[in-house]
Write a protein that holds these residues in place. Structure first.
Motif, short mmCIF file in Angstrom:
data_model
loop_
_atom_site.label_atom_id
_atom_site.label_comp_id
_atom_site.label_asym_id
_atom_site.label_seq_id
_atom_site.Cartn_x
_atom_site.Cartn_y
_atom_site.Cartn_z
N ASP A 263 0.82 -1.21 0.00
CA ASP A 263 0.00 0.00 0.00
C ASP A 263 0.86 1.26 0.00
O ASP A 263 0.35 2.37 0.06
CB ASP A 263 -0.98 0.01 1.17
CG ASP A 263 -0.29 0.11 2.53
OD1 ASP A 263 0.93 -0.16 2.62
OD2 ASP A 263 -0.98 0.46 3.51
N ARG A 264 2.18 1.07 -0.11
CA ARG A 264 3.11 2.19 -0.16
C ARG A 264 3.96 2.09 -1.42
O ARG A 264 4.19 1.02 -1.95
CB ARG A 264 4.05 2.17 1.05
CG ARG A 264 3.34 2.40 2.34
CD ARG A 264 4.32 2.37 3.47
NE ARG A 264 3.65 2.71 4.70
CZ ARG A 264 3.96 2.20 5.87
NH1 ARG A 264 4.93 1.31 5.97
NH2 ARG A 264 3.30 2.57 6.94
N VAL A 265 4.45 3.24 -1.83
CA VAL A 265 5.42 3.31 -2.92
C VAL A 265 6.58 4.15 -2.40
O VAL A 265 6.37 5.21 -1.81
CB VAL A 265 4.82 3.96 -4.19
CG1 VAL A 265 5.87 4.08 -5.29
CG2 VAL A 265 3.61 3.16 -4.68
N VAL A 266 7.79 3.64 -2.59
CA VAL A 266 8.98 4.39 -2.20
C VAL A 266 9.59 4.96 -3.47
O VAL A 266 9.71 4.27 -4.49
CB VAL A 266 9.99 3.48 -1.47
CG1 VAL A 266 11.27 4.24 -1.14
CG2 VAL A 266 9.36 2.90 -0.20
N ALA A 267 9.97 6.23 -3.39
CA ALA A 267 10.53 6.92 -4.57
C ALA A 267 11.87 7.55 -4.25
O ALA A 267 12.07 8.07 -3.15
CB ALA A 267 9.57 8.02 -5.03
N LEU A 268 12.76 7.48 -5.22
CA LEU A 268 13.92 8.36 -5.23
C LEU A 268 13.42 9.60 -5.96
O LEU A 268 13.21 9.59 -7.18
CB LEU A 268 15.11 7.72 -5.94
CG LEU A 268 16.33 8.63 -6.13
CD1 LEU A 268 16.78 9.28 -4.84
CD2 LEU A 268 17.47 7.85 -6.76
N HIS A 269 13.15 10.63 -5.21
CA HIS A 269 12.47 11.83 -5.67
C HIS A 269 13.52 12.89 -6.01
O HIS A 269 14.34 13.24 -5.17
CB HIS A 269 11.56 12.31 -4.52
CG HIS A 269 10.85 13.59 -4.76
ND1 HIS A 269 9.61 13.65 -5.35
CD2 HIS A 269 11.20 14.87 -4.48
CE1 HIS A 269 9.22 14.91 -5.40
NE2 HIS A 269 10.16 15.66 -4.88
N VAL A 270 13.48 13.37 -7.25
CA VAL A 270 14.40 14.41 -7.69
C VAL A 270 13.58 15.65 -8.03
O VAL A 270 12.67 15.59 -8.85
CB VAL A 270 15.23 13.95 -8.91
CG1 VAL A 270 16.20 15.05 -9.32
CG2 VAL A 270 15.97 12.66 -8.61
N TRP A 271 13.90 16.74 -7.38
CA TRP A 271 13.19 18.00 -7.58
C TRP A 271 14.17 19.01 -8.16
O TRP A 271 15.29 19.14 -7.67
CB TRP A 271 12.64 18.48 -6.24
CG TRP A 271 12.01 19.82 -6.32
CD1 TRP A 271 10.74 20.11 -6.72
CD2 TRP A 271 12.62 21.06 -6.01
NE1 TRP A 271 10.53 21.46 -6.68
CE2 TRP A 271 11.68 22.08 -6.24
CE3 TRP A 271 13.89 21.43 -5.57
CZ2 TRP A 271 11.95 23.41 -6.05
CZ3 TRP A 271 14.17 22.77 -5.38
CH2 TRP A 271 13.20 23.74 -5.60
N ARG A 272 13.73 19.71 -9.20
CA ARG A 272 14.58 20.71 -9.86
C ARG A 272 13.77 21.98 -10.11
O ARG A 272 12.58 21.91 -10.38
CB ARG A 272 15.07 20.20 -11.21
CG ARG A 272 16.01 19.05 -11.14
CD ARG A 272 16.42 18.60 -12.55
NE ARG A 272 17.20 17.40 -12.47
CZ ARG A 272 16.70 16.16 -12.58
NH1 ARG A 272 15.41 15.99 -12.81
NH2 ARG A 272 17.49 15.12 -12.50
N GLY A 273 14.48 23.10 -10.08
CA GLY A 273 13.83 24.36 -10.38
C GLY A 273 14.84 25.40 -10.81
O GLY A 273 16.04 25.24 -10.63
#
Length: 132
Positions: free
Chosen positions: A78-88
């Motif tokens: 019921d979970r998803v683990v992400a390597l989250h990359v944020w750019r701006g």
């Protein structure tokens, strides 16, 4: 069901990156909780769609360009683990900012109900009871 959760999270990233916050909001549970990484300038947890959308609007406001992308997604039931990359890119400049974080997202009935960010991907995996 868990592969559906991965696809739901992909749709959320896509909607966010298109700037379609209505489509993004539709993927949030009305009582969603959102916990930023403790190293973020704003570490206060948010509850409810409106608070989360306001936080995201505040994040986007000083930026000309902004995107979030999952470099990895791991199905954890019921979970998803992400390597989250944020750019701006900061408004009026060419200064780029980037953050690489771990995220653990709990989903129920096709909606994000709990989103937690961690300093690292490994911390997010550990929080979900997984290892790489």
């Amino acid at each position: 069901m868990s592969q559906e959760n991965v696809e739901t999270l992909r749709r959320a990233y896509d909607a966010y990156n298109r700037g379609d916050l209505k489509a993004f909001a539709d993927l949030l549970d009305p009582d969603v909780t959102w916990q930023p990484d403790p190293n973020w300038p704003e570490v206060q947890a948010r509850s409810g769609r409106q608070e989360v959308l306001q936080l995201l609007a505040d994040i986007r406001e000083p930026l000309d360009r902004n995107e979030a992308a999952p470099e990895k997604l791991v199905d954890a039931g019921d979970r998803v683990v992400a390597l989250h990359v944020w750019r701006g890119v900061l408004k009026g400049t060419e200064a780029e900012v980037e953050g690489r974080l771990g995220a653990m997202v709990t989903l129920r009935a096709g909606r994000l109900v709990d989103v937690r960010f961690f300093e690292t991907y490994d911390e997010a995996l550990e929080a979900a009871g997984l290892t790489e």
